[in-house]
Enzyme design. Sequence first.
Site, mmCIF file in Angstrom:
data_model
loop_
_atom_site.group_PDB
_atom_site.id
_atom_site.type_symbol
_atom_site.label_atom_id
_atom_site.label_comp_id
_atom_site.label_asym_id
_atom_site.label_seq_id
_atom_site.Cartn_x
_atom_site.Cartn_y
_atom_site.Cartn_z
ATOM 1 N N GLY A 24 1.010 -1.080 -0.188
ATOM 2 C CA GLY A 24 0.001 -0.006 -0.192
ATOM 3 C C GLY A 24 0.855 1.232 -0.237
ATOM 4 N N GLY A 25 2.031 1.088 0.333
ATOM 5 C CA GLY A 25 3.077 2.397 0.357
ATOM 6 C C GLY A 25 3.274 2.936 -1.231
ATOM 7 N N LYS A 82 21.090 5.154 1.733
ATOM 8 C CA LYS A 82 21.429 5.083 3.199
ATOM 9 C C LYS A 82 22.216 4.007 3.791
ATOM 10 C CE LYS A 82 18.132 8.801 3.769
ATOM 11 N NZ LYS A 82 17.692 8.917 2.093
ATOM 12 N N VAL A 88 11.047 14.578 0.612
ATOM 13 C CA VAL A 88 10.814 16.185 0.880
ATOM 14 C C VAL A 88 9.693 16.884 -0.065
ATOM 15 C CG1 VAL A 88 13.089 16.348 1.598
ATOM 16 C CG2 VAL A 88 12.577 16.537 -0.790
ATOM 17 N N ARG A 90 19.323 16.803 10.581
ATOM 18 C CA ARG A 90 18.562 15.947 11.779
ATOM 19 C C ARG A 90 19.123 14.696 12.183
ATOM 20 N NH1 ARG A 90 13.357 14.819 7.983
ATOM 21 N NH2 ARG A 90 14.985 14.041 6.827
#
Length: 625
Positions: free
Chosen positions: A301-302, A421, A467, A552
């Site tokens: 569903g993503g 990442k 973003v 962050r």
Amino acid sequence: MKKINLRKMFLALADVFIIVVSGILANYILSLVGYIGTVASKGLLSYIVINLVMCLFTLYISGTYSKLWRYFNAKDYMVCGIAVFSGFTLGFVISLFLQIPQRKIFCIVYFAIALVGILAFRFVFRKAFLDLTEAGRAEGGERTLIVGAGNAGRMIIREIHNANEQNDVNNPSKNIIPVCFVDDDLKKLNQKIEGIPVVGTCPEIVKICDEYRIDNIIVAIPSCEEEEKRKILDYCSATECKIKIIPYLGELLFDDGHTQLISQAKEIKIEDLLGRKPIEFDRKEIHDLINGKVCLVTGGGGSIGSELVRQIAKNNPKQIIIVDIYENNAYDIQQELVLEYGTKLNLVTLISSVRDYDKMELIFKTYRPELVFHAAAHKHVPLMETVPEEAVKNNIFGTFNVATLAEKYKAKKFVMISTDKAVNPTNVMGATKRACEMIIQYKAQHSTDTEFVTTRFGNVLGSNGSVIPLFRRQIENGAPVTVTHPDIIRYFMTIPEAVSLVLEAGAMAKGGEIFVLDMGAPVKITTLAENLIRMYGKVPYKDVPIIFTGLRPGEKLFEELLMDEEGLKSTQNKKIFIGNQIKIDETDMLSKLEVLKKTAENNDSEKTVELLAELVPTFCHKVND
């Protein structure tokens, strides 16, 4: 052509009137102050006629009658002034030669009044035209700059003229006021295309839009290369104008040999600014992979998972099983596919967690998937820094569960979605994804029935947590756009590109590979934010502030796509590479996983991070201030 001649004639007649009246007025003014230098009526008439002829001549050869007054700028006013000065100078010389009576003070006053009159006339008419244009714009017309004075640009002007002649209020061309062209072909500069002037080149777009008060830009170069288009869009996005693009020639729709371009013009998309061509994939290879297979998609569903499901559905699968823990997203993609395919698509939607081994085993036992696409994961970097144990439970052991079951139930292929990442990770999320890659490589080392493969790519435009949706919400809500650091850069790709990579990697897979996409040059996030603000017709830092909030927790200034020891091997697709397999010490890894699992289940955050660093040697945890 008749309209142009009438316009020239009207402008010339206005100049005749101004020059004649200026001579009479100059003589009258001097007579009022008792100046003895006034000329006799016979000499005055002769001198006015000579100046009139000479001024009309110099104005004509200087091109001022070919220039529409609505496009007059500072340079054109200067040329006009020089032409008037040259005409009066010639008139003065000729009158001396013909021995016509004259006085220097009269010549000076006459020239001054005529010069002011001629320039003022053009200024007033230009302003009147622009005011009328503003009124037209208030009724829906948009002052438009067309980039590209070629065949497409010519067709657009004809469309607009036809719409106006037919008075078709429903035609999108009716609301467009073509003002000017720009084109990098210097031979076209100062020429007219269907009566519309070519006023400059692409690097001058910002200046031209400001000078001509442009509302709307249409990029009409459907055959241009991607790099050229990106440069043009960079120029356009630096303005406050709305931008539309004529699609590539292969994407245009033709009707009986004709096409309406303006109705097919598309709004600029953020992916148009990536600075590289869209990645092309082998559609036949993907079709052969999917055709007639039972396909299971975790995290279906993503943003990535749902696009995977869409593209799988187009390739005639035997069955699609969507597995997702979040029922709203799963329901949305389910209803989308039901609406599009109805009963033609064998679709099963299951609300389940990849953490639940027993439930996942029931799914594998029931449906026996042949292709497994593992997209389920916690991906949000700062949130996973807060609860590292949850990232470990979901990402690492969810992957371990699904991979183990794929091997147990002899799925043909298992494709895991990783991230850049995972390379030399500085955050928990990246470290867990690197651990997932290690698990897949471990499985590939001893699996005989299932081909295990990893796909690794950078940030995905528009995906959940990226973003772009955040920037859009901030702009639409009138809030400042927040960027963590002015120099932060990222690799980007579109969701369809990411999913096509996953599918083609699955088709290429022999087992154990990490597929890496050549994503071109990285994009500066600040530039991305500025361009997105401009796409909303606003000015960065003026209409929409950009605030830098600081990196962050766990965030890097730049990401990498490969670890040093992986290297690259090419594939038949020039944009896809394979990272060399790294030998996994199975005994060491499994023992560390066992300890890590118990610690995460005890919700010991600090110890979980320590053990994760032991499992992933390249993990260098950063906690930014």
